[in-house]
Design a protein around this motif. Structure first.
Motif, PDB file in Angstrom:
ATOM      1  N   GLY A  48       7.916  43.091  34.429  1.00  0.00           N
ATOM      2  CA  GLY A  48       7.299  43.418  36.260  1.00  0.00           C
ATOM      3  C   GLY A  48       8.094  42.269  36.132  1.00  0.00           C
ATOM      4  N   PRO A  49       8.157  41.116  38.006  1.00  0.00           N
ATOM      5  CA  PRO A  49       8.095  40.072  38.369  1.00  0.00           C
ATOM      6  C   PRO A  49       7.371  38.965  37.704  1.00  0.00           C
ATOM      7  CG  PRO A  49       7.933  41.775  40.065  1.00  0.00           C
ATOM      8  CD  PRO A  49       7.521  42.640  38.717  1.00  0.00           C
ATOM      9  N   PRO A  50       6.106  39.546  37.871  1.00  0.00           N
ATOM     10  CA  PRO A  50       5.295  38.038  37.223  1.00  0.00           C
ATOM     11  C   PRO A  50       5.367  37.535  36.280  1.00  0.00           C
ATOM     12  CG  PRO A  50       4.097  39.797  38.259  1.00  0.00           C
ATOM     13  CD  PRO A  50       5.113  40.334  38.344  1.00  0.00           C
ATOM     14  N   ILE A  51       5.565  38.743  35.484  1.00  0.00           N
ATOM     15  CA  ILE A  51       5.639  38.156  33.729  1.00  0.00           C
ATOM     16  C   ILE A  51       7.265  37.726  33.481  1.00  0.00           C
ATOM     17  CG2 ILE A  51       5.799  40.319  32.898  1.00  0.00           C
ATOM     18  CD1 ILE A  51       5.199  37.482  30.739  1.00  0.00           C
ATOM     19  N   ARG A  52       8.137  37.793  34.479  1.00  0.00           N
ATOM     20  CA  ARG A  52       9.779  37.884  34.325  1.00  0.00           C
ATOM     21  C   ARG A  52       9.848  36.166  34.501  1.00  0.00           C
ATOM     22  NH1 ARG A  52      10.866  42.725  37.013  1.00  0.00           N
ATOM     23  NH2 ARG A  52      12.208  41.690  38.807  1.00  0.00           N
ATOM     24  N   GLN A  53       8.938  36.380  35.893  1.00  0.00           N
ATOM     25  CA  GLN A  53       9.210  34.439  36.321  1.00  0.00           C
ATOM     26  C   GLN A  53       8.483  33.868  35.037  1.00  0.00           C
ATOM     27  OE1 GLN A  53      10.894  33.900  38.742  1.00  0.00           O
ATOM     28  NE2 GLN A  53      10.403  31.525  37.826  1.00  0.00           N
ATOM     29  N   ALA A  54       6.902  34.043  34.711  1.00  0.00           N
ATOM     30  CA  ALA A  54       6.167  33.109  33.913  1.00  0.00           C
ATOM     31  C   ALA A  54       7.671  32.704  32.566  1.00  0.00           C
ATOM     32  CB  ALA A  54       5.167  33.617  33.222  1.00  0.00           C
ATOM     33  N   ARG A  55       8.263  34.036  31.852  1.00  0.00           N
ATOM     34  CA  ARG A  55       9.018  33.424  30.710  1.00  0.00           C
ATOM     35  C   ARG A  55       9.724  32.433  31.284  1.00  0.00           C
ATOM     36  NH1 ARG A  55       9.455  40.720  30.038  1.00  0.00           N
ATOM     37  NH2 ARG A  55       7.783  40.094  28.424  1.00  0.00           N
ATOM     38  N   ARG A  56      10.659  33.293  32.413  1.00  0.00           N
ATOM     39  CA  ARG A  56      11.371  31.550  32.843  1.00  0.00           C
ATOM     40  C   ARG A  56      11.545  30.370  32.755  1.00  0.00           C
ATOM     41  NH1 ARG A  56      13.309  36.627  36.277  1.00  0.00           N
ATOM     42  NH2 ARG A  56      12.600  35.330  37.658  1.00  0.00           N
ATOM     43  N   ASP A  57       9.635  30.419  33.378  1.00  0.00           N
ATOM     44  CA  ASP A  57       9.305  29.095  33.557  1.00  0.00           C
ATOM     45  C   ASP A  57       9.259  27.981  31.896  1.00  0.00           C
ATOM     46  OD1 ASP A  57       9.148  29.733  35.823  1.00  0.00           O
ATOM     47  OD2 ASP A  57       7.803  29.893  36.820  1.00  0.00           O
ATOM     48  N   THR A  79      19.713  30.783  27.451  1.00  0.00           N
ATOM     49  CA  THR A  79      20.844  32.120  28.239  1.00  0.00           C
ATOM     50  C   THR A  79      19.986  33.474  27.844  1.00  0.00           C
ATOM     51  OG1 THR A  79      22.058  31.952  26.718  1.00  0.00           O
ATOM     52  CG2 THR A  79      22.447  30.079  28.301  1.00  0.00           C
ATOM     53  N   GLY A  80      20.820  33.752  27.911  1.00  0.00           N
ATOM     54  CA  GLY A  80      20.471  35.368  27.778  1.00  0.00           C
ATOM     55  C   GLY A  80      19.422  35.705  28.197  1.00  0.00           C
ATOM     56  N   SER A  81      19.182  37.218  27.686  1.00  0.00           N
ATOM     57  CA  SER A  81      16.932  38.018  28.014  1.00  0.00           C
ATOM     58  C   SER A  81      16.476  37.034  27.549  1.00  0.00           C
ATOM     59  CB  SER A  81      17.214  38.278  26.913  1.00  0.00           C
ATOM     60  OG  SER A  81      17.164  38.625  25.130  1.00  0.00           O
ATOM     61  N   LYS A  82      16.037  35.831  27.278  1.00  0.00           N
ATOM     62  CA  LYS A  82      15.080  34.666  27.334  1.00  0.00           C
ATOM     63  C   LYS A  82      15.102  34.568  28.351  1.00  0.00           C
ATOM     64  CE  LYS A  82      13.064  35.703  23.128  1.00  0.00           C
ATOM     65  NZ  LYS A  82      13.696  37.169  23.369  1.00  0.00           N
ATOM     66  N   ALA A  83      16.320  33.379  28.571  1.00  0.00           N
ATOM     67  CA  ALA A  83      16.342  32.713  30.446  1.00  0.00           C
ATOM     68  C   ALA A  83      15.518  33.832  30.929  1.00  0.00           C
ATOM     69  CB  ALA A  83      17.755  32.458  30.539  1.00  0.00           C
ATOM     70  N   GLU A  84      16.395  35.195  31.003  1.00  0.00           N
ATOM     71  CA  GLU A  84      16.833  36.117  32.657  1.00  0.00           C
ATOM     72  C   GLU A  84      15.013  36.539  32.315  1.00  0.00           C
ATOM     73  OE1 GLU A  84      20.769  37.513  31.406  1.00  0.00           O
ATOM     74  OE2 GLU A  84      19.655  39.028  30.956  1.00  0.00           O
ATOM     75  N   GLY A  85      14.002  36.068  31.892  1.00  0.00           N
ATOM     76  CA  GLY A  85      12.242  36.994  31.301  1.00  0.00           C
ATOM     77  C   GLY A  85      12.215  38.641  30.769  1.00  0.00           C
ATOM     78  N   LEU A  86      13.539  38.511  30.147  1.00  0.00           N
ATOM     79  CA  LEU A  86      12.998  40.358  30.086  1.00  0.00           C
ATOM     80  C   LEU A  86      13.504  40.772  28.695  1.00  0.00           C
ATOM     81  CD1 LEU A  86      16.637  41.177  31.843  1.00  0.00           C
ATOM     82  CD2 LEU A  86      14.144  42.141  32.333  1.00  0.00           C
TER      83      LEU A  86
END
Length: 474
Positions: A48-57, A79-86
């Motif tokens: 979901g959006p909140p956890i994706r944003q928290a990972r990116r940050d 870069t990659g999936s970590k930077a994408e928050g996924l």
């Protein structure tokens, strides 16, 4: 899309493509309801959006902290999936790009006079390489201080011109000092993979690149997505070259690949929820159903399919009730790419991502048939995906309870890592008496014990708390 699919024309509401007259309204509503339920499930699974944003940050903060403490020679970019928050902490490899500073690679015809005099300049010689690749010719302009990794990788071509060898560049990188407990693995393309316990990283050394003509061609395309402000932002982010040549080239050892990692991070962040879920589900199909052994198809293949879908279709049509329609479209694009051995690179369409992928006829036929079966199975196709199948079985209460604990655990770990960096002194020693570090660590222990207690109550005999912790972060 195969003939007979119920979604083709545009509906009055929501912009969902449909083909009327072939399927009942009841069938269409069932598909829409299944799409809505799958979106809810994807949120529960940590997409979901909140956890994706928290990972990116968290990963941006990690890069900032490490770069602030590091040298001016190399800059780290996640870069990659970590930077994408996924992906969760241990769920997949962490892609790390290390950019050598003081070096700039310029497209032919770009004036180098505006660059600082201390910058060492190379020019891109793309005319002798496959699309999206280049040789790096050294201009008669060397910076004040050239890193040894650059000096040791210089060579000459058949005409005596000085080149930067991608193969030598990686060899020099391989000889760097390992971190404590780090295990190195066999090179994969431009990457030098390594691991430390359950944490795996793909380490890629790269150089900054300025190619305004290539980016202008991308920016000027007619498109539905991304928005003009995102297009402008991606252009300003520039590009990089990484040390890997085209697989089929006899000169691959002196060739470099042009890439747009930071720009692609921005593009992936601007996708809407439905587009992100399509990307995640297609990645699961590749990993858990097709199971490529030699990277004939990768998550990067899937990423480009989703980027093309987003660019070529109205954004209003990508909504939660249309998830299965677009998933089927994505499967069809993947099937076509495999069947034709062709998929244009999103940033440089002349480059075929499937070229030299090593896919044989037998494997191609098997994968095409498998994807066709999945397209015909509708929403039941997702039962082929282990993570989705387990989530459906445990839904709703056990999944909701565990997901709440798992997400909290992941956020605590991301905070813990960055706090560790903040609490290090100039010798790299961590102040473990820091109140925040202690509070985070205490809550992590409490969470593991809570999960362990419920697992035992429901019949599990797993008592290794470290193993439970690692499983929660995968």
């Amino acid at each position: 899309m195969a003939e007979g699919d119920p979604w083709r024309d545009t509906a009055e509401h929501g912009g969902i493509p449909r083909k009327s007259g072939l399927y009942s309204r009841h069938s269409i509503v069932q598909c829409e309801n299944a799409s809505l339920e799958m979106c809810t499930l994807m949120n529960c699974l940590g997409y979901g959006p909140p956890i994706r944003q928290a990972r990116r940050d968290a990963y941006r903060d990690s890069d900032r902290l490490l770069n602030a403490r590091g040298t001016d020679i190399v800059t780290q970019i996640t870069t990659g999936s970590k930077a994408e928050g996924l992906t969760c902490v241990f769920e997949s490899d962490c892609d790390m790009m290390f950019v050598v500073e003081g070096i700039m690679c310029l497209e032919n015809g770009v004036d180098s006079d505006k660059l600082p005099r201390e910058t060492t300049v190379f020019t891109l010689n793309t005319g002798v390489c496959y699309h999206g690749h280049s040789r790096l010719n050294l201009l008669e302009r060397r910076g004040d201080i050239i890193p040894s990794i650059i000096c040791d990788a210089l060579c000459e071509d058949e005409n005596g011109r000085v080149l930067l060898s991608s193969a030598l560049f990686v060899d020099v990188f391989k000889d760097r000092t390992s971190a404590p407990n780090e295990i190195r693995h066999e090179r994969a393309g431009p990457s030098m993979p390594s691991s430390s316990g359950p944490f795996h990283t793909d380490n890629v050394l790269s150089l900054r690149c300025h190619c305004p003509v290539i980016l202008s061609r991308w920016a000027e395309r007619t498109r539905h997505w991304p928005s003009p402000d995102i297009v402008r932002k991606v252009v300003t982010m520039g590009s990089f070259v990484t040390p890997v040549g085209f697989k089929g080239s006899e000169y691959h050892h002196v060739e470099w690949r042009i890439c747009f990692n930071t720009g692609e991070n921005e593009l992936m962040s601007s996708l809407n929820n439905t587009q992100v879920y399509i990307y995640v589900l297609l990645k699961m199909v590749v990993k858990d159903v097709l199971k490529p052994v030699k990277k004939e198809i990768t998550s990067y293949t899937v990423k480009n399919i989703v980027l093309w879908l987003a660019e070529n279709n109205p954004q209003a049509q990508f909504n939660e009730s249309s998830l299965f329609y677009w998933l089927r479209e994505g499967l069809e694009k993947l099937r076509t790419a495999i069947l034709k051995i062709e998929l244009p690179y999103y940033m440089i369409p002349e480059r075929n991502l499937m070229a030299a992928c090593g896919l044989d006829e037998g494997q191609k036929c098997t994968w095409v048939n498998t994807i066709t079966d999945m397209m015909n199975e509708g929403s039941n196709a997702l039962l082929r995906l282990p993570r989705i199948r387990k989530a459906i079985i445990s839904h709703p209460e056990p999944l909701m309870w565990y997901n709440k604990k798992r997400v909290e655990m992941e956020l605590l770990h991301l905070k813990l890592w960055n706090r560790h960096k903040q609490c290090k002194d100039e010798n790299g020693v961590v102040n473990r008496q820091d109140p925040m570090l202690q509070a985070i660590s205490s809550r992590i222990v409490e969470l593991v014990k809570e999960v362990h207690t419920r697992m035992n109550r429901e019949g599990s005999r797993l008592n290794d708390l470290i193993e439970i912790l690692d499983m929660m972060l995968m």
